[in-house]
Design an enzyme around this catalytic site. Structure first.
Site, PDB file in Angstrom:
ATOM      1  N   HIS A 133       0.837  -1.202   0.000  1.00 53.36           N
ATOM      2  CA  HIS A 133       0.000   0.000   0.000  1.00 53.36           C
ATOM      3  C   HIS A 133       0.872   1.251   0.000  1.00 53.36           C
ATOM      4  O   HIS A 133       1.984   1.239   0.510  1.00 53.36           O
ATOM      5  CB  HIS A 133      -0.952   0.022   1.206  1.00 53.36           C
ATOM      6  N   HIS A 168       0.841   5.241   1.161  1.00 55.06           N
ATOM      7  CA  HIS A 168       0.192   6.270   1.970  1.00 55.06           C
ATOM      8  C   HIS A 168       0.299   7.605   1.221  1.00 55.06           C
ATOM      9  O   HIS A 168       1.374   7.948   0.730  1.00 55.06           O
ATOM     10  CB  HIS A 168       0.929   6.472   3.300  1.00 55.06           C
TER      11      HIS A 168
HETATM   12  P1  5GP Z   1       1.787   0.385   7.394  1.00 52.03           P
HETATM   13  O1  5GP Z   1       2.304   0.722   8.764  1.00 52.03           O
HETATM   14  O2  5GP Z   1       1.629  -1.110   7.192  1.00 52.03           O
HETATM   15  O3  5GP Z   1       2.549   1.050   6.300  1.00 52.03           O
HETATM   16  O4  5GP Z   1       0.357   1.043   7.333  1.00 52.03           O
HETATM   17  C1  5GP Z   1      -0.827   0.382   7.622  1.00 52.03           C
HETATM   18  C2  5GP Z   1      -1.883   1.448   7.791  1.00 52.03           C
HETATM   19  O5  5GP Z   1      -3.139   0.815   7.675  1.00 52.03           O
HETATM   20  C3  5GP Z   1      -1.855   2.144   9.156  1.00 52.03           C
HETATM   21  O6  5GP Z   1      -1.640   3.531   8.996  1.00 52.03           O
HETATM   22  C4  5GP Z   1      -3.225   1.822   9.766  1.00 52.03           C
HETATM   23  O7  5GP Z   1      -3.804   2.905  10.441  1.00 52.03           O
HETATM   24  C5  5GP Z   1      -4.042   1.426   8.545  1.00 52.03           C
HETATM   25  N1  5GP Z   1      -5.066   0.441   8.828  1.00 52.03           N
HETATM   26  C6  5GP Z   1      -4.935  -0.720   9.535  1.00 52.03           C
HETATM   27  N2  5GP Z   1      -6.112  -1.379   9.565  1.00 52.03           N
HETATM   28  C7  5GP Z   1      -6.992  -0.628   8.867  1.00 52.03           C
HETATM   29  C8  5GP Z   1      -8.387  -0.800   8.554  1.00 52.03           C
HETATM   30  O8  5GP Z   1      -9.041  -1.768   8.921  1.00 52.03           O
HETATM   31  N3  5GP Z   1      -8.957   0.181   7.812  1.00 52.03           N
HETATM   32  C9  5GP Z   1      -8.265   1.274   7.377  1.00 52.03           C
HETATM   33  N4  5GP Z   1      -8.925   2.170   6.662  1.00 52.03           N
HETATM   34  N5  5GP Z   1      -6.966   1.464   7.649  1.00 52.03           N
HETATM   35  C10 5GP Z   1      -6.338   0.522   8.386  1.00 52.03           C
END
Ligand code: 5GP
Ligand code: ZN
Length: 133
Positions: A100, A102
């Site tokens: 993903h 951001h």
């Molecule tokens: P990472 O740290 O893996 O780059 O980012 C994962 C992101 O996914 C985090 O910022 C977290 O807030 C978001 N996230 C985790 N679970 C969910 C969810 O169920 N729904 C949404 N919309 N975001 C999520």
């Protein structure tokens, strides 16, 4: 679709999300615990874990959508810039193992910590309506 992957479940509509954009390749939705107002995640619908196992063609398509959504956010919100963040591996802060990107809007010279803040559901709903493409 990968079992037990929360982002696959979101892409399949099994878990609700505050959707901002969708087409055949990607889904974009608000991060539930945003770093800043309008923090959006862009995911390919096809499951891969991170940058390195994602086919180049998929990455090219996803980044084109990241650009499209970011341009729209810049028009729809009073932000002045944005960061694109893409974490790979626990050591890099990746918590969800579905690749993903951001999009993190920035406001003036306001400093932010790249940390999650508990999202307000009503606010997120209104925001999604405001920035939906
Ligand atoms: P990472 O740290 O893996 O780059 O980012 C994962 C992101 O996914 C985090 O910022 C977290 O807030 C978001 N996230 C985790 N679970 C969910 C969810 O169920 N729904 C949404 N919309 N975001 C999520
Ligand atoms: Zn997945």
């Amino acid at each position: 679709m990968k079992n037990n992957c929360i982002f696959c479940a979101i892409a399949a509509g099994e878990i609700p999300s505050f959707k901002v954009y969708e087409d055949d390749v990607v889904l974009a939705y608000l991060d539930i615990n945003p770093f800043s107002k309008g923090h959006v995640l862009v995911i390919p619908k096809e499951h891969t874990e991170g940058l390195l196992d994602t086919p180049d063609a998929t990455l090219a398509a996803v980044v084109a959508r990241v650009k499209k959504v970011a341009a729209h956010i810049k028009d729809a919100l009073p932000c002045d810039g944005f960061n694109i963040l893409q974490n790979n591996g626990e050591a890099a802060g990746q918590t969800v193992k579905h690749v993903h990107f951001h999009i993190v809007p920035r406001y003036g010279m306001e400093p932010i910590s790249f940390e999650n803040h508990k999202g307000d559901m009503d606010e997120l709903k209104a925001l999604a309506e405001r920035i939906r493409l």
